[in-house]
Design an enzyme around this catalytic site. Sequence first.
Site, PDB file in Angstrom:
ATOM      1  N   SER A 184       2.328  -0.127  -4.862  1.00  0.00           N
ATOM      2  CA  SER A 184       1.695  -1.422  -5.082  1.00  0.00           C
ATOM      3  C   SER A 184       1.997  -1.984  -6.470  1.00  0.00           C
ATOM      4  CB  SER A 184       0.188  -1.291  -4.842  1.00  0.00           C
ATOM      5  OG  SER A 184      -0.449  -2.533  -4.818  1.00  0.00           O
ATOM      6  N   ASP A 331       2.040  -8.874  -5.894  1.00  0.00           N
ATOM      7  CA  ASP A 331       2.280  -7.572  -6.512  1.00  0.00           C
ATOM      8  C   ASP A 331       3.429  -6.882  -5.794  1.00  0.00           C
ATOM      9  OD1 ASP A 331       0.935  -7.076  -4.169  1.00  0.00           O
ATOM     10  OD2 ASP A 331      -0.256  -5.417  -4.964  1.00  0.00           O
ATOM     11  N   ASP A 333       3.901  -4.702  -3.423  1.00  0.00           N
ATOM     12  CA  ASP A 333       3.993  -4.610  -1.963  1.00  0.00           C
ATOM     13  C   ASP A 333       3.425  -5.841  -1.264  1.00  0.00           C
ATOM     14  OD1 ASP A 333       1.332  -4.017  -2.575  1.00  0.00           O
ATOM     15  OD2 ASP A 333       1.105  -2.641  -0.897  1.00  0.00           O
ATOM     16  N   ASP A 335       0.494  -7.252  -1.017  1.00  0.00           N
ATOM     17  CA  ASP A 335      -0.817  -7.354  -0.366  1.00  0.00           C
ATOM     18  C   ASP A 335      -1.826  -8.069  -1.265  1.00  0.00           C
ATOM     19  OD1 ASP A 335      -1.242  -5.326  -2.205  1.00  0.00           O
ATOM     20  OD2 ASP A 335      -2.113  -3.914  -0.778  1.00  0.00           O
TER      21      ASP A 335
END
Length: 540
Positions: A184, A331, A333, A335
């Site tokens: 992340s 960010d 990833d 999400d």
Amino acid sequence: MCDLMTLGEKLYHLRTTANLSQEQLAEKISVSRQSVSKWEIDQALPQIDKVLQICSVFGVSADELLKDSITVDRTPSNVPRKNKYFGTDGFRGEVNVDLTSVQAYKIGRFLGWYLASDKKPGYKPRIVVGKDTRRSSYNLEYSIVAGITASGADAYMLHVTTTPSVSYVTAKDEFDCGIMITASHNPYTDNGIKVINRYGEKLDDDTTSLIESYLDGDLSPFGISGDDLPFATGERIGCIVDYVAGRNRYIAYLISLASYSYRNLRIGLDCANGSSWSVAGAVFGALGAQTVIIGAEPDGININKDCGSTHIENLCRVVKEQHLDVGFAFDGDADRCLAVDENGNVVDGDGILYILGKRLHERGMLKNDTVVSTIMSNSGLVAALEKAGIKNEQTTVGDRFVYECMQKNDYALGGESSGHIILRKYATTGDGILTAIMLAEEICSSKQSLSKLAEPLKLYPQVTKNVRVKDKSAVLNDAEVLEVKAFVEREIGGKGRVLLRASGTEPLIRVMAECEDEEKCEEYVSRISDKIRERGLCVE
């Protein structure tokens, strides 16, 4: 293992054979989709009147549905389980120090075996795998896939993609589970493994505990003789399938959610040199927006480096200098999403929750007139929502806990100030690009700028400091640290708050103070941080 099918497995078989979604079955028998989900994974049993309705839908008798079934109590304990490897957002740590390719291989081995273990003989699980742009993601990906196929499951490769896309594809294409390789917002030296269940939701604690047992070489929970899980042989060995088409369908899904053309919008996108670099631009370009994209040149080691939602100052500058209408920062990833208004000011997750909460409320789409946030959300959000006729329910920190609260109470919107925003009608997890689309939709429909939409929200000054520590638990239970915290709380009175919280993914304690005066916030945070250091609890 038992040859008998559970009631949940029978229900799942009947539903999928009839080509019904969980939502369609739920509508037919007047229950929530979550109820059907819990029945199918044996976390709950339907009441007798619902059993009879199910029988009517599928044309079976109650005897056929119930005879020779076994019931399994898989309800998670009410006492939170302390996991050894998996935190609130998967297994995460420094690559080849905390998280190795051997562990990744074993996670693949376990999932490939476990997902077939309670099915009929010959069942071959399908697992979809995605990754972010870290150099180490390729190493972990190959290790996981080797484990999956060695246990006799098939691995479907999405390649570089976002976490929400893995969640979407897992549920939409009825995979047995999904795996996302990402850390992340962490630096490139870290990586992680997120496991997603067949409904696109984060994996339950009970199954996570079984994975950890296997990682530690404990086969006792599985009733297996020998020193490892059985390997697949011959035609039972799993295969690897290129599944980039799944990612493309996810992109098409996002585009389909927009009601407006964005041809009059000039939008800045910061892709954090991460998963969204090949997705966000394609989505907003297809919707007609004029885009200025930064953070879209991943090289394996620059993910989140001075870019993305954790370093949003670059996007603020670009939006202001190039006179853009709005900016969105993701960010690693994707999400998470934070926004930047036309003046270059940040609209964080609290601001986004306020804007989208009002939008849904005005359209009668905000179930129970409630927005879910966490204890880290600003007190100003609670006040602004209340003024708009909206209630607020708070959870502990972590988008997983936000989602669980939403699912339990049938809420439509929830999220975190960090930018995890969950719109339950469209997704089962935080989705940064989806969040950006919904904000763009509100800008178009209201014909107002982002700054105007966020204007009624007055946030208290809030200061947070991350303190790297040796033992998070020791800090949270240290009498002198708690004494200083209590003193600060007395000084703040009822006009703010102070929080001391352990990170779920890093060896950090987050010290946060919130009150009417920013200088006082700084002072309070320093007092507590200095005491942690003075007590010898920090990593120097």
